[in-house]
Design a protein around this motif. Sequence first.
Motif, PDB file in Angstrom:
ATOM      1  N   PRO A  44      20.409  41.553  27.736  1.00  0.00           N
ATOM      2  CA  PRO A  44      19.796  40.519  26.900  1.00  0.00           C
ATOM      3  C   PRO A  44      20.173  39.103  27.335  1.00  0.00           C
ATOM      4  CG  PRO A  44      20.822  42.236  25.565  1.00  0.00           C
ATOM      5  CD  PRO A  44      21.296  42.435  26.960  1.00  0.00           C
ATOM      6  N   ILE A  45      19.172  38.263  27.461  1.00  0.00           N
ATOM      7  CA  ILE A  45      19.361  36.829  27.696  1.00  0.00           C
ATOM      8  C   ILE A  45      18.417  36.088  26.763  1.00  0.00           C
ATOM      9  CG2 ILE A  45      20.064  37.122  30.105  1.00  0.00           C
ATOM     10  CD1 ILE A  45      17.237  36.297  30.926  1.00  0.00           C
ATOM     11  N   PHE A  46      18.678  34.810  26.574  1.00  0.00           N
ATOM     12  CA  PHE A  46      17.866  34.008  25.668  1.00  0.00           C
ATOM     13  C   PHE A  46      17.276  32.805  26.384  1.00  0.00           C
ATOM     14  CE2 PHE A  46      20.849  36.322  22.994  1.00  0.00           C
ATOM     15  CZ  PHE A  46      19.970  36.911  22.094  1.00  0.00           C
ATOM     16  N   THR A  47      16.868  33.026  27.608  1.00  0.00           N
ATOM     17  CA  THR A  47      16.103  32.043  28.371  1.00  0.00           C
ATOM     18  C   THR A  47      14.912  32.755  28.995  1.00  0.00           C
ATOM     19  OG1 THR A  47      17.471  32.447  30.339  1.00  0.00           O
ATOM     20  CG2 THR A  47      18.106  30.600  28.904  1.00  0.00           C
ATOM     21  N   ILE A  48      13.853  32.027  29.215  1.00  0.00           N
ATOM     22  CA  ILE A  48      12.653  32.620  29.807  1.00  0.00           C
ATOM     23  C   ILE A  48      12.929  32.952  31.265  1.00  0.00           C
ATOM     24  CG2 ILE A  48      10.277  32.164  30.494  1.00  0.00           C
ATOM     25  CD1 ILE A  48       9.915  30.539  27.977  1.00  0.00           C
ATOM     26  N   ASN A  49      12.798  34.220  31.600  1.00  0.00           N
ATOM     27  CA  ASN A  49      13.003  34.694  32.964  1.00  0.00           C
ATOM     28  C   ASN A  49      11.661  35.188  33.496  1.00  0.00           C
ATOM     29  OD1 ASN A  49      13.920  35.695  35.384  1.00  0.00           O
ATOM     30  ND2 ASN A  49      14.961  37.471  34.517  1.00  0.00           N
ATOM     31  N   SER A  50      11.031  34.365  34.306  1.00  0.00           N
ATOM     32  CA  SER A  50       9.717  34.723  34.838  1.00  0.00           C
ATOM     33  C   SER A  50       9.803  35.641  36.046  1.00  0.00           C
ATOM     34  CB  SER A  50       8.950  33.451  35.225  1.00  0.00           C
ATOM     35  OG  SER A  50       9.662  32.709  36.201  1.00  0.00           O
ATOM     36  N   GLN A  51      11.007  35.910  36.546  1.00  0.00           N
ATOM     37  CA  GLN A  51      11.198  36.814  37.681  1.00  0.00           C
ATOM     38  C   GLN A  51      11.435  38.224  37.136  1.00  0.00           C
ATOM     39  OE1 GLN A  51      14.400  35.148  40.010  1.00  0.00           O
ATOM     40  NE2 GLN A  51      13.229  33.309  40.539  1.00  0.00           N
ATOM     41  N   LEU A  59       5.352  35.239  45.760  1.00  0.00           N
ATOM     42  CA  LEU A  59       4.828  35.112  44.404  1.00  0.00           C
ATOM     43  C   LEU A  59       6.005  34.874  43.461  1.00  0.00           C
ATOM     44  CD1 LEU A  59       2.192  38.004  44.308  1.00  0.00           C
ATOM     45  CD2 LEU A  59       1.736  35.547  44.412  1.00  0.00           C
ATOM     46  N   PRO A  60       5.943  33.866  42.600  1.00  0.00           N
ATOM     47  CA  PRO A  60       7.101  33.541  41.744  1.00  0.00           C
ATOM     48  C   PRO A  60       7.575  34.706  40.886  1.00  0.00           C
ATOM     49  CG  PRO A  60       5.498  31.760  41.705  1.00  0.00           C
ATOM     50  CD  PRO A  60       4.845  32.892  42.434  1.00  0.00           C
ATOM     51  N   ILE A  87       9.818  45.012  47.152  1.00  0.00           N
ATOM     52  CA  ILE A  87       8.787  44.140  46.578  1.00  0.00           C
ATOM     53  C   ILE A  87       9.209  42.684  46.681  1.00  0.00           C
ATOM     54  CG2 ILE A  87       7.583  43.524  44.450  1.00  0.00           C
ATOM     55  CD1 ILE A  87       7.729  46.452  43.624  1.00  0.00           C
ATOM     56  N   SER A  88      10.487  42.413  46.411  1.00  0.00           N
ATOM     57  CA  SER A  88      10.966  41.038  46.471  1.00  0.00           C
ATOM     58  C   SER A  88      10.915  40.486  47.898  1.00  0.00           C
ATOM     59  CB  SER A  88      12.393  40.965  45.927  1.00  0.00           C
ATOM     60  OG  SER A  88      12.916  39.667  46.029  1.00  0.00           O
TER      61      SER A  88
END
Length: 350
Positions: A282-289, A178-179, A171-172
């Motif tokens: 777990p992460i604490f940043t927005i990951n749009s990917q 596509l972002p 898919i990638s």
Amino acid sequence: MASRLTLPGRSTVTAAPNQPHPEDAPQDVKRAIVSRDPVSDIIFRRTAFGAGTITVGIMLAVGLFLSLRASDALRTAGWSFLYVQNWAPEKLDFGVAAILFGTVTIALIALAVSFPLSLGTALLLSEAVDGKLRGFLVSLVDLMAAVPSIVFGLWGVYYLQGAIIPVSRWISIWFGWLPIFAVTDASGLPFSEASAYTSSAFIAGIVVGFMVVPTQTSIMREAFTRAPMGEREGAYALGATRWGMIRAVVLPFGKGGIIGGTMLGLGRALGETIAVYMIISPIFTINSQVLKTGTNSVSALIALRYGEASEFGLSALMAAGLVLFLLTLVINFTASSIVARSRSGAESDD
């Protein structure tokens, strides 16, 4: 004794003793008709009212509890609680922006996976199979709802994750323009290592999607089976195929069930804890990917930090739970409004 009265030109009339005068006769009186419900109906009505009142009371009590326990954190963070991505309550630097983004992302991926599966399975069980085979398949689908979340989590970690990495990479490669399907590093270059595709929102969403399929399927199937037999036979009489009958009769009558089942599954996906906790990194940043390693959810955060949190940290976790609680309420009320306005069960399309 009876008295005799002789009127001029008339025969003798004998009057009975103590006969009341016509003017003294009782007059007709309008009586109010009062109907009394059976005791069983009264008991049922009061029991149903009491159950509904208790349910609403419990929901309000949960909201009040979360509000009181979250008051310290909300008072300290203010409106920044909704847009800060970090989570460090001890340093007074915390917010639910990244966590809420991950929660919604996982839920939407789960909905994209579960909706076609649930709709197709419900149509299969209500329209394509019958007899003992239908009973067996219905029982099999219902039993899926009894599988514990931790079993789905173990299956996702030890089997699905390894099997889905090639799919994520494909898919990638083909849809990376596509972002949301791109998998890149900090400099914007694409990743090729398999480790970049593990513990992602995509894998967690697929697992949660399989978990909500039984609930959605059950609600949709019940709605489809209530389509009137007369209209089904009428569609066949007009020369419709089975798919034509389903499209003209079954789907319009089941519209409320489709919406209700979908929204119920969405609410279930938003609150899933153990399976998501076991899969994600777990992460604490927005990951749009969505294909890339790292995401988070409110329920997984609470499960991860609850045991080691300080008093103020618990208040911050309660604040995150309050946001999830309000989000779920908004979704459920919106779904109820849509279902109430739908024509499901009333008529079919012309």
